[in-house]
Design an enzyme around this catalytic site. Sequence first.
Site, PDB file in Angstrom:
ATOM      1  N   CYS A  50       1.687   3.888  -3.852  1.00 24.99           N
ATOM      2  CA  CYS A  50       0.259   3.703  -3.565  1.00 24.99           C
ATOM      3  C   CYS A  50       0.172   2.978  -2.230  1.00 24.99           C
ATOM      4  O   CYS A  50       0.896   3.311  -1.293  1.00 24.99           O
ATOM      5  CB  CYS A  50      -0.417   2.938  -4.692  1.00 24.99           C
ATOM      6  SG  CYS A  50       0.317   1.322  -5.026  1.00 24.99           S
TER       7      CYS A  50
ATOM      8  N   ARG B 204      -7.812   8.686   1.344  1.00 29.15           N
ATOM      9  CA  ARG B 204      -6.700   7.938   1.947  1.00 29.15           C
ATOM     10  C   ARG B 204      -5.468   8.832   2.067  1.00 29.15           C
ATOM     11  O   ARG B 204      -4.768   8.815   3.072  1.00 29.15           O
ATOM     12  CB  ARG B 204      -6.376   6.694   1.118  1.00 29.15           C
ATOM     13  CG  ARG B 204      -7.446   5.626   1.159  1.00 29.15           C
ATOM     14  CD  ARG B 204      -7.040   4.393   0.371  1.00 29.15           C
ATOM     15  NE  ARG B 204      -5.996   3.626   1.047  1.00 29.15           N
ATOM     16  CZ  ARG B 204      -5.368   2.588   0.516  1.00 29.15           C
ATOM     17  NH1 ARG B 204      -5.657   2.210  -0.719  1.00 29.15           N
ATOM     18  NH2 ARG B 204      -4.453   1.939   1.200  1.00 29.15           N
TER      19      ARG B 204
END
Length: 281
Positions: A238, A181
């Site tokens: 995050c 990611r």
Amino acid sequence: MSGTEDLLVEADRLAVELDRADPPTVLDVRWRLTGPPGRDDYAVAHLPGAVFVDLDTELCGPPGAAGRHPLPDPAALQAALRAAGVRAGHPVVVYDGGDGMAAARAWWTLRWAGHRDVRLLHGGFPAWLAAGLPTTTAVPTPAAGDVEVRPGALPVLDAGRAAALAAADEGVLLDVRAAPRFRGETEPIDPVAGHVPGAVNVPAPGYVTDGRFPGDDVLRERFAAAGVAADRPVGAYCGSGVTAAQAVLALHLAGRPDAALYVGSWSNWVADPSRPVATGE
């Protein structure tokens, strides 16, 4: 107590505390990003006296441009905490399904709101079960709490401050999402893949395993390898500020109580198409 004891409590220790005349307030914050709601787990079994508090609707604001788990409205948070029996100056213990993420976000939110005496049950509900301790299906009716929410007791980053921290030689912004990611190879949730330019990738398994943290010295070594030093400001993000709250807890354990949380995280960053996106290492 040591710094660790101020932040974490083991199951056997919590069992002793719950037998006292005035036990800590226990909040069950079990949560899944996808799948059945945590309240279903609570209905099956929970710690004696625990009150369920919903991460999505009570500990966070509604999703939108500020991110998928933005800061809650202080008045709404205060009402939810009082309904759960949280009292001013009285200890609180939070627990989740074992990975420690939702509990860490609950810990962070209460600390940000000015309630200092908050600990996380180390290992969550599975640790309680593994210790052979009792559970119940009884739903308590706690006396109304009197906690006062005073936002700002822990540092928060918005997009601008996160960008400045990532770009500054004297600071470090940690991206704690999985490496694919971060590199922009995949993005299963948010509409754009990549990372904040200048951020350093430290995936969560680097500092926590199955909801349990290694010793303080190990944490300091792991964060130091990512560029975290005593004289450098540090922040974390995050996808939506849940896993990163766990990173902030780990940084507290490592001796960095000044660590800042980018609450909106990647879901807030990509809400503005003018913000730059980096890919690769």
